[in-house]
Motif scaffolding. Structure first.
Motif, PDB file in Angstrom:
ATOM      1  N   PRO A  92       0.732  -1.280  -0.124  1.00 60.20           N
ATOM      2  CA  PRO A  92       0.178  -0.051  -0.006  1.00 60.20           C
ATOM      3  C   PRO A  92       0.947   1.288  -0.031  1.00 60.20           C
ATOM      4  CG  PRO A  92      -0.599  -1.527   1.843  1.00 60.20           C
ATOM      5  CD  PRO A  92       0.752  -2.015   1.238  1.00 60.20           C
ATOM      6  N   ILE A  93       0.433   2.403  -0.587  1.00 61.34           N
ATOM      7  CA  ILE A  93       1.169   3.667  -0.792  1.00 61.34           C
ATOM      8  C   ILE A  93       1.651   3.931   0.663  1.00 61.34           C
ATOM      9  CG2 ILE A  93       0.998   5.994  -1.205  1.00 61.34           C
ATOM     10  CD1 ILE A  93       1.117   4.802  -3.921  1.00 61.34           C
ATOM     11  N   ASP A  94       0.656   3.938   1.546  1.00 69.08           N
ATOM     12  CA  ASP A  94       1.128   4.508   2.876  1.00 69.08           C
ATOM     13  C   ASP A  94       2.139   3.689   3.540  1.00 69.08           C
ATOM     14  OD1 ASP A  94      -0.920   2.465   3.180  1.00 69.08           O
ATOM     15  OD2 ASP A  94      -1.541   3.540   5.152  1.00 69.08           O
ATOM     16  N   LYS A  95       2.552   2.641   3.036  1.00 73.57           N
ATOM     17  CA  LYS A  95       3.413   1.452   3.781  1.00 73.57           C
ATOM     18  C   LYS A  95       4.733   1.742   2.967  1.00 73.57           C
ATOM     19  CE  LYS A  95       0.494  -0.197   6.703  1.00 73.57           C
ATOM     20  NZ  LYS A  95       0.435   0.680   7.749  1.00 73.57           N
ATOM     21  N   LEU A  96       4.708   2.279   2.029  1.00 70.78           N
ATOM     22  CA  LEU A  96       6.173   2.414   1.156  1.00 70.78           C
ATOM     23  C   LEU A  96       7.147   3.615   1.957  1.00 70.78           C
ATOM     24  CD1 LEU A  96       4.970   2.391  -2.574  1.00 70.78           C
ATOM     25  CD2 LEU A  96       6.119   0.765  -1.541  1.00 70.78           C
ATOM     26  N   ASN A  97       8.141   3.293   1.791  1.00 73.80           N
ATOM     27  CA  ASN A  97       9.244   3.955   2.374  1.00 73.80           C
ATOM     28  C   ASN A  97       9.183   5.492   1.425  1.00 73.80           C
ATOM     29  OD1 ASN A  97      11.852   5.515   2.420  1.00 73.80           O
ATOM     30  ND2 ASN A  97      12.882   3.547   3.082  1.00 73.80           N
ATOM     31  N   LYS A  98       9.125   6.322   1.980  1.00 70.81           N
ATOM     32  CA  LYS A  98       9.033   7.704   1.302  1.00 70.81           C
ATOM     33  C   LYS A  98       9.815   8.134   0.392  1.00 70.81           C
ATOM     34  CE  LYS A  98       6.159  10.124   4.673  1.00 70.81           C
ATOM     35  NZ  LYS A  98       4.910   9.839   4.212  1.00 70.81           N
ATOM     36  N   ILE A  99      11.234   7.727   0.497  1.00 76.35           N
ATOM     37  CA  ILE A  99      12.306   7.993  -0.823  1.00 76.35           C
ATOM     38  C   ILE A  99      11.993   6.991  -1.829  1.00 76.35           C
ATOM     39  CG2 ILE A  99      14.148   6.418  -0.112  1.00 76.35           C
ATOM     40  CD1 ILE A  99      14.819   9.831  -1.043  1.00 76.35           C
ATOM     41  N   ASP A 100      11.753   5.848  -1.499  1.00 78.22           N
ATOM     42  CA  ASP A 100      11.097   4.889  -2.650  1.00 78.22           C
ATOM     43  C   ASP A 100      10.189   5.498  -3.474  1.00 78.22           C
ATOM     44  OD1 ASP A 100      13.164   3.304  -1.310  1.00 78.22           O
ATOM     45  OD2 ASP A 100      11.778   1.755  -0.863  1.00 78.22           O
ATOM     46  N   LEU A 101       8.999   6.081  -2.554  1.00 74.55           N
ATOM     47  CA  LEU A 101       8.053   6.535  -3.351  1.00 74.55           C
ATOM     48  C   LEU A 101       8.053   7.960  -4.082  1.00 74.55           C
ATOM     49  CD1 LEU A 101       4.993   6.385  -3.528  1.00 74.55           C
ATOM     50  CD2 LEU A 101       4.691   7.518  -1.272  1.00 74.55           C
ATOM     51  N   SER A 102       9.034   8.847  -3.589  1.00 71.68           N
ATOM     52  CA  SER A 102       9.540   9.869  -4.243  1.00 71.68           C
ATOM     53  C   SER A 102      10.444   9.591  -5.683  1.00 71.68           C
ATOM     54  CB  SER A 102      10.465  10.642  -3.501  1.00 71.68           C
ATOM     55  OG  SER A 102       9.828  11.159  -2.228  1.00 71.68           O
ATOM     56  N   ILE A 103      11.291   8.489  -5.645  1.00 77.19           N
ATOM     57  CA  ILE A 103      12.102   8.125  -6.624  1.00 77.19           C
ATOM     58  C   ILE A 103      10.715   7.520  -7.908  1.00 77.19           C
ATOM     59  CG2 ILE A 103      13.620   6.449  -7.553  1.00 77.19           C
ATOM     60  CD1 ILE A 103      14.918   6.550  -4.695  1.00 77.19           C
ATOM     61  N   LEU A 104      10.033   7.017  -7.552  1.00 76.15           N
ATOM     62  CA  LEU A 104       8.865   6.257  -8.208  1.00 76.15           C
ATOM     63  C   LEU A 104       8.177   7.152  -8.814  1.00 76.15           C
ATOM     64  CD1 LEU A 104       7.631   2.989  -6.336  1.00 76.15           C
ATOM     65  CD2 LEU A 104       8.827   3.201  -8.203  1.00 76.15           C
ATOM     66  N   ARG A 105       7.580   8.156  -7.969  1.00 79.72           N
ATOM     67  CA  ARG A 105       6.854   9.425  -8.551  1.00 79.72           C
ATOM     68  C   ARG A 105       7.521  10.119  -9.618  1.00 79.72           C
ATOM     69  NH1 ARG A 105       4.222  11.005  -2.737  1.00 79.72           N
ATOM     70  NH2 ARG A 105       2.466   9.747  -3.018  1.00 79.72           N
ATOM     71  N   LEU A 106       8.861  10.556  -9.536  1.00 82.49           N
ATOM     72  CA  LEU A 106       9.649  11.161 -10.319  1.00 82.49           C
ATOM     73  C   LEU A 106       9.667  10.433 -11.747  1.00 82.49           C
ATOM     74  CD1 LEU A 106      11.416  13.218 -11.742  1.00 82.49           C
ATOM     75  CD2 LEU A 106      13.423  12.365 -10.448  1.00 82.49           C
ATOM     76  N   ALA A 107      10.188   9.043 -11.796  1.00 84.97           N
ATOM     77  CA  ALA A 107      10.100   8.289 -12.844  1.00 84.97           C
ATOM     78  C   ALA A 107       9.092   8.065 -13.546  1.00 84.97           C
ATOM     79  CB  ALA A 107      10.630   6.920 -12.482  1.00 84.97           C
ATOM     80  N   ILE A 108       7.789   7.776 -12.702  1.00 84.08           N
ATOM     81  CA  ILE A 108       6.469   7.641 -13.542  1.00 84.08           C
ATOM     82  C   ILE A 108       6.040   8.966 -14.119  1.00 84.08           C
ATOM     83  CG2 ILE A 108       3.991   7.314 -13.261  1.00 84.08           C
ATOM     84  CD1 ILE A 108       4.963   5.291 -10.817  1.00 84.08           C
ATOM     85  N   TYR A 109       6.330  10.220 -13.505  1.00 82.82           N
ATOM     86  CA  TYR A 109       6.079  11.380 -14.243  1.00 82.82           C
ATOM     87  C   TYR A 109       6.790  11.515 -15.676  1.00 82.82           C
ATOM     88  CZ  TYR A 109       6.778  16.416 -15.340  1.00 82.82           C
ATOM     89  OH  TYR A 109       6.557  17.530 -15.805  1.00 82.82           O
ATOM     90  N   GLU A 110       8.301  11.114 -15.433  1.00 83.65           N
ATOM     91  CA  GLU A 110       8.945  11.114 -16.790  1.00 83.65           C
ATOM     92  C   GLU A 110       8.673  10.233 -17.691  1.00 83.65           C
ATOM     93  OE1 GLU A 110      13.482  12.484 -15.944  1.00 83.65           O
ATOM     94  OE2 GLU A 110      12.966  10.845 -14.889  1.00 83.65           O
ATOM     95  N   LEU A 111       7.863   9.033 -17.415  1.00 80.15           N
ATOM     96  CA  LEU A 111       7.655   7.974 -18.191  1.00 80.15           C
ATOM     97  C   LEU A 111       6.217   8.449 -18.884  1.00 80.15           C
ATOM     98  CD1 LEU A 111       8.074   4.755 -16.400  1.00 80.15           C
ATOM     99  CD2 LEU A 111       9.428   5.820 -18.472  1.00 80.15           C
ATOM    100  N   LEU A 112       5.171   9.062 -18.120  1.00 82.72           N
ATOM    101  CA  LEU A 112       4.065   9.549 -18.708  1.00 82.72           C
ATOM    102  C   LEU A 112       4.126  10.770 -19.560  1.00 82.72           C
ATOM    103  CD1 LEU A 112       1.906   9.459 -15.488  1.00 82.72           C
ATOM    104  CD2 LEU A 112       1.625   8.095 -17.470  1.00 82.72           C
ATOM    105  N   ASN A 113       5.352  11.787 -19.280  1.00 84.38           N
ATOM    106  CA  ASN A 113       5.368  12.976 -19.948  1.00 84.38           C
ATOM    107  C   ASN A 113       6.264  12.904 -21.271  1.00 84.38           C
ATOM    108  OD1 ASN A 113       5.842  15.588 -20.741  1.00 84.38           O
ATOM    109  ND2 ASN A 113       6.772  16.234 -18.926  1.00 84.38           N
ATOM    110  N   LYS A 114       5.433  12.480 -22.399  1.00 82.04           N
ATOM    111  CA  LYS A 114       5.624  12.039 -23.756  1.00 82.04           C
ATOM    112  C   LYS A 114       6.520  13.063 -24.349  1.00 82.04           C
ATOM    113  CE  LYS A 114       4.071   8.092 -23.774  1.00 82.04           C
ATOM    114  NZ  LYS A 114       4.832   6.869 -23.494  1.00 82.04           N
TER     115      LYS A 114
END
Length: 158
Positions: A92-114
């Motif tokens: 669950p999102i609230d159980k993820l380490n916050k640094i892992d979540l930050s890295i994932l958010r940046l990467a997914i943003y970049e993947l979505l931003n064509k």
């Protein structure tokens, strides 16, 4: 015996910790991490010399670009988090380490931003490098797996 050389092998230029794009991503991840605790009106001050990178100066333009990118990520955070929830069903999102979540958010943003010219493989490789730098022993494989699944969903149009 005569050796015939065609053309000399190309020198491969590898990304280093000194790459300005890597440094910018690091600062975005740090700002996203800080943002996960409280809203950030400015890029948190960091001492990059302690990171072994030598002296790196950010000008006001760099800082404003970082804040703009963080604001864009926060704006579509719910969409990004949906991708994470679908791809990391055991966590669950609230159980993820916050640094892992930050890295994932940046990467997914970049993947979505064509509109960006960064290839998906580079985005994922960069996220894995950041996770090795900031995360635990298992973070890099977790990030790689989640992003591989997210990329497949994006490519499938989901």
């Amino acid at each position: 015996m005569q050796t015939l050389w065609r053309t000399p092998p190309q020198k491969i230029i590898m990304k280093t910790a000194h790459d300005p794009r890597h440094i910018k991503r690091r600062e975005i991840v740090k700002t996203l991490l800080a943002e996960s605790f409280t809203h950030q009106d400015q890029v948190p001050e960091t001492d990059l010399e302690d990171d072994g990178l030598g002296e790196v100066e950010f000008n006001d333009l760099d800082k404003s670009e970082i804040l703009e990118e963080v604001a864009e990520i926060v704006k579509i955070q719910a969409k990004i988090d949906d991708y994470i929830k679908e791809s990391a069903t055991e966590w669950p999102i609230d159980k993820l380490n916050k640094i892992d979540l930050s890295i994932l958010r940046l990467a997914i943003y970049e993947l979505l931003n064509k509109s960006r010219s960064t290839p998906p493989k580079v985005v994922i490789d960069e996220a894995v490098e950041l996770s090795k730098e900031f995360g635990s022993e298992t973070t890099s494989s977790f990030v790689n797996g989640v992003l591989g699944s997210v990329l497949k969903k994006i490519d499938d149009g989901k």
